[in-house]
Design a protein around this motif. Structure first.
Motif, short mmCIF file in Angstrom:
data_model
loop_
_atom_site.label_atom_id
_atom_site.label_comp_id
_atom_site.label_asym_id
_atom_site.label_seq_id
_atom_site.Cartn_x
_atom_site.Cartn_y
_atom_site.Cartn_z
N PHE A 1 0.82 -1.22 0.00
CA PHE A 1 0.00 0.00 0.00
C PHE A 1 0.84 1.26 0.00
O PHE A 1 0.37 2.32 -0.41
CB PHE A 1 -1.02 0.02 1.14
CG PHE A 1 -0.45 -0.12 2.52
CD1 PHE A 1 -0.45 -1.34 3.17
CD2 PHE A 1 0.06 0.98 3.17
CE1 PHE A 1 0.06 -1.46 4.44
CE2 PHE A 1 0.57 0.87 4.44
CZ PHE A 1 0.58 -0.36 5.08
N ILE A 2 2.10 1.12 0.38
CA ILE A 2 2.98 2.29 0.29
C ILE A 2 3.35 2.53 -1.17
O ILE A 2 3.33 3.65 -1.67
CB ILE A 2 4.25 2.09 1.15
CG1 ILE A 2 3.87 1.94 2.63
CG2 ILE A 2 5.24 3.23 0.96
CD1 ILE A 2 3.09 3.10 3.20
N GLU A 3 3.61 1.43 -1.87
CA GLU A 3 3.86 1.54 -3.31
C GLU A 3 2.61 2.10 -3.99
O GLU A 3 2.70 2.94 -4.89
CB GLU A 3 4.18 0.15 -3.87
CG GLU A 3 4.88 0.19 -5.20
CD GLU A 3 5.40 -1.18 -5.59
OE1 GLU A 3 4.69 -2.18 -5.34
OE2 GLU A 3 6.51 -1.26 -6.13
N GLY A 4 1.45 1.64 -3.52
CA GLY A 4 0.20 2.13 -4.06
C GLY A 4 0.06 3.63 -3.87
O GLY A 4 -0.35 4.35 -4.77
N ALA A 5 0.43 4.09 -2.68
CA ALA A 5 0.33 5.52 -2.39
C ALA A 5 1.27 6.30 -3.30
O ALA A 5 0.93 7.38 -3.79
CB ALA A 5 0.65 5.79 -0.93
N ARG A 6 2.46 5.71 -3.54
CA ARG A 6 3.38 6.40 -4.45
C ARG A 6 2.82 6.42 -5.87
O ARG A 6 2.95 7.40 -6.58
CB ARG A 6 4.76 5.71 -4.43
CG ARG A 6 5.46 5.92 -3.10
CD ARG A 6 6.96 6.00 -3.26
NE ARG A 6 7.55 4.76 -3.71
CZ ARG A 6 8.49 4.68 -4.65
NH1 ARG A 6 8.95 5.77 -5.21
NH2 ARG A 6 8.97 3.51 -4.98
N ALA A 7 2.16 5.32 -6.25
CA ALA A 7 1.59 5.23 -7.59
C ALA A 7 0.46 6.24 -7.78
O ALA A 7 0.13 6.59 -8.89
CB ALA A 7 1.08 3.83 -7.86
N LEU A 8 -0.13 6.69 -6.66
CA LEU A 8 -1.19 7.69 -6.78
C LEU A 8 -0.63 9.10 -6.80
O LEU A 8 -1.36 10.06 -6.92
CB LEU A 8 -2.18 7.55 -5.62
CG LEU A 8 -3.16 6.38 -5.73
CD1 LEU A 8 -3.92 6.21 -4.44
CD2 LEU A 8 -4.13 6.59 -6.88
N GLY B 1 5.70 -2.78 -15.79
CA GLY B 1 4.61 -1.90 -15.34
C GLY B 1 5.10 -0.84 -14.38
O GLY B 1 4.79 0.34 -14.53
N LEU B 2 5.91 -1.27 -13.41
CA LEU B 2 6.41 -0.32 -12.41
C LEU B 2 7.34 0.71 -13.01
O LEU B 2 7.38 1.86 -12.59
CB LEU B 2 7.13 -1.07 -11.28
CG LEU B 2 6.24 -1.92 -10.36
CD1 LEU B 2 7.11 -2.71 -9.40
CD2 LEU B 2 5.26 -1.05 -9.60
N SER B 3 8.10 0.29 -14.04
CA SER B 3 9.07 1.22 -14.62
C SER B 3 8.36 2.36 -15.35
O SER B 3 8.90 3.45 -15.44
CB SER B 3 10.03 0.49 -15.55
OG SER B 3 9.33 0.01 -16.67
N ILE B 4 7.15 2.11 -15.83
CA ILE B 4 6.42 3.19 -16.52
C ILE B 4 6.14 4.33 -15.55
O ILE B 4 6.30 5.50 -15.88
CB ILE B 4 5.10 2.66 -17.13
CG1 ILE B 4 5.41 1.62 -18.20
CG2 ILE B 4 4.27 3.80 -17.71
CD1 ILE B 4 4.21 0.89 -18.74
N LEU B 5 5.75 3.98 -14.33
CA LEU B 5 5.46 5.02 -13.33
C LEU B 5 6.71 5.39 -12.53
O LEU B 5 6.63 6.17 -11.59
CB LEU B 5 4.36 4.55 -12.38
CG LEU B 5 2.95 4.76 -12.90
CD1 LEU B 5 1.93 4.18 -11.95
CD2 LEU B 5 2.67 6.23 -13.11
N ARG B 6 7.83 4.83 -12.90
CA ARG B 6 9.09 5.07 -12.20
C ARG B 6 8.98 4.78 -10.70
O ARG B 6 9.39 5.57 -9.86
CB ARG B 6 9.56 6.52 -12.41
CG ARG B 6 9.84 6.81 -13.85
CD ARG B 6 11.01 7.75 -14.07
NE ARG B 6 11.37 8.59 -12.98
CZ ARG B 6 11.51 9.92 -13.08
NH1 ARG B 6 11.28 10.53 -14.23
NH2 ARG B 6 11.91 10.61 -12.05
N LEU B 7 8.42 3.62 -10.40
CA LEU B 7 8.27 3.26 -8.99
C LEU B 7 9.34 2.29 -8.53
O LEU B 7 9.29 1.79 -7.42
CB LEU B 7 6.88 2.63 -8.76
CG LEU B 7 5.71 3.59 -8.86
CD1 LEU B 7 4.40 2.85 -8.80
CD2 LEU B 7 5.78 4.63 -7.76
#
Lengths: 280, 313
Positions: free
Chosen positions: A168-175, B50-56
């Motif tokens: 959910f932290i990754e999720g928060a970053r994704a938002l 997928g993650l690399s697109i959002l640079r996560l």
């Protein structure tokens, strides 16, 4: 959360502790209205009286009403302890969260400072800092904050390390949330509950330290009524007027016990594994 | 008009055991309102893509190539600019609904957060929006349920709430990383149906990452098959199911219960130690001498169908 509150309500010791704390808080807040006499009013004619009708807990060596002094001392001691706990908690949580969240060099630097501070006996360090700043209650609180935060930082850092890897932290970053928002809104609520328990238990220790150091003359200065200071002032009259030490001592004991009861109860209530055991 | 265009994307991680080549030169295009399926086995680099697109990905990851979102290279944006893209322009729906919501915040708080952040709404207005979103994803009595915590929701409801979060700011592109994993089959069907309806309605493009071919067949316009770090076949959905060309795609489809449940020989290679030449040759029933030495390129075999195999070169 509701389960925890329910569990806490069923814990008799914790509830007794909570009641005592509520009463003490009430006394602390309304001290000026509750005291019968001015705690600083000297009346040499009535000095060193045993408890009587006029002075329910007697008078001290300067003829000041002991009950009024104790009421005011509750205000001073509880406020100082609450302030110290709050400052220790805030500083510890902030530093610990920063170390855990950012990791790397920041983490290394902070944790080495923590290691250094933990390798000193904290009492000695507190005395040293309070001594350098000069004796006063607020300096004592500052000195205690300066040495007390390390334990909290350690605990928070560890919890943050595990929480920050959660999805959910990754999720928060994704938002699109920034680091500050994620730390304050998503991480701290997840790691704060053990800290609240420790802080409650710590309140007892902190009150002991404040009164102890005040007894040694590093905290509140006479004529300010404070439990530790009062103990010190009553010391020369231990044999002729023991009530001067008995009552402040009892107050300290009751307060520390109350916080320990509540802290233990909170710990049991907030630990789900504990809760299952208790339910059975 | 393409919404997202990936060119020569490489993603490497350095670990103690060596360099992990998770994505190894991927080209992909996703058009307006298109749903592209990215399918492949576990560990073939789908999620990393997928993650690399959002640079996560973590900061020590090496990402090379271009990721163009409406002509803007996401890899060149500052962190600040990237944050404005995340959630608002490109949203992500995560794999595991059970762990992708914060356990200590109410569902309402979490669904309304994107509105507060990207539209500057005040908490109460954002919560109203969140209730609307939850209604849209068919959560019953949403105004009551916003006050509940994620553990009070069932798995399917949580996944729907996640979809609501993803769609909150009407992004142009959604990256859905195995959105149906961990849900039982009937709930999966509901979630798939919902996603189909919502993306159609809001004309959102979607990159659907999955290993579930049923879900892919249901939702996708086009499908790209990934085999350790690269795309081995690309075609539209009907074509790929009817006429798979790459031996890997054939094997993958044959392993479906409806098509004989034939397991594929061997294991997918470690991303640290990729084979020379065609990466599939150790498992390929048609492998030639040439496959061991040379790396095949993507060949167009007509009908917008591309395949990376010497059999068609």
């Amino acid at each position: 959360m509701n389960d925890s509150i329910h569990q806490l309500k069923r814990d008799k010791m914790a509830m007794i502790g909570m009641m005592i704390i509520a009463i003490l808080t009430f006394i602390a807040i309304f001290a000026p209205y509750l005291a019968l006499y001015d705690p600083l009013e000297v009346n040499m004619a009535d000095r060193l009286q045993m408890p009587n009708e006029k002075h329910p807990l007697g008078t001290d060596q300067l003829g000041r009403d002991l009950l009024s002094r104790l009421v005011y001392a509750t205000h001073v001691s509880i406020t100082a302890a609450a302030l110290a706990t709050f400052m220790i908690m805030t500083l510890g949580v902030t530093i610990g969260a920063i170390a855990g969240y950012f990791g790397g060099i920041v983490d290394q630097a902070i944790m080495r400072i923590v290691d250094v501070l933990l390798s000193f006996p904290s009492l000695i360090l507190t005395i040293a800092i309070a001594g350098i700043l000069g004796p006063s209650l607020i300096h004592l609180v500052i000195a205690m904050t300066a040495t007390g935060w390390v334990g909290y930082s350690r605990i928070i850092r560890g919890s943050v390390l595990s929480i920050k890897e959660k999805e959910f932290i990754e999720g928060a970053r994704a938002l699109g949330f920034g680091n500050l928002y994620i730390i304050t809104r998503h991480i701290i609520p997840n790691v704060i509950s053990p800290v609240i328990v420790i802080a409650t238990i710590d309140m007892g220790h902190i009150i002991l330290s404040i009164t102890g150091l005040s007894f040694l003359g590093l905290g509140a200065q006479p004529p300010t009524p404070e439990w530790g200071t009062m103990l010190n002032e009553g010391r020369p009259f231990m044999e002729t007027a023991p009530h001067l030490m008995i009552f402040p001592g009892l107050m300290i004991m009751i307060t520390v016990l109350a916080f320990n009861f509540l802290g233990d109860g909170l710990r049991d209530a907030l630990d789900p594994r504990m809760r299952e055991v208790m339910m059975k | 008009m393409t919404v997202l265009s990936i060119r020569g994307l490489k993603v490497y991680f350095s670990t103690e055991d060596g360099i992990v080549k998770a994505v190894n030169g991927v080209d992909l295009d996703i058009g307006e309102n298109e749903t592209l399926g990215l399918i492949g086995e576990t560990g073939c680099g789908k999620t990393v893509l997928g993650l690399s697109i959002l640079r996560l990905l973590s900061e020590n990851t090496v990402v090379e190539g271009e990721i163009l979102y409406r002509g803007m290279d996401l890899l060149k944006l500052s962190e600040e600019e990237m944050r404005k893209i995340r959630g608002k322009e490109i949203a992500m729906i995560f794999q595991n609904a059970l762990t992708s919501m914060n356990p200590v915040l109410t569902v309402g708080t979490q669904v309304s957060e994107p509105f507060e952040l990207h539209h500057g709404l005040r908490r109460r207005d954002a919560l109203m929006k969140a209730i609307e979103m939850l209604k849209l994803v068919r959560i019953s009595s949403p105004s009551e349920r916003v006050k509940e915590y994620p553990h009070e929701f069932s798995g399917g409801m949580r996944q729907r709430a996640m979809i609501a979060m993803g769609l909150a700011c009407e992004p142009s592109l959604i990256i859905a990383d195995e959105p149906t994993t961990g849900l039982d089959v009937t709930i999966q069907a509901q979630v798939v149906e919902l996603m189909k309806e919502l993306t159609m309605r809001s004309r959102t493009s979607m990159l659907l990452i999955t290993h579930d071919l049923g879900v892919a067949a249901e939702l996708c316009d086009n499908i790209a098959v990934m085999y350790p770090g690269e795309i081995v076949e690309y075609a539209n959905t009907v074509e790929i199911f009817k006429n798979p060309k790459h031996p890997y795609t054939q094997g993958f489809l044959d392993s479906l219960p409806g098509r004989g449940l034939k397991p594929m020989e061997g294991m997918s290679p470690s991303l640290i130690n990729l084979p020379e030449g065609c990466k599939f040759h150790p498992r390929c029933p048609f492998a030639l001498e040439r496959c061991k030495r040379e790396h095949p390129r993507m060949v167009e075999i007509g009908n917008n169908h591309q395949v990376r195999c010497f059999l068609y070169d």
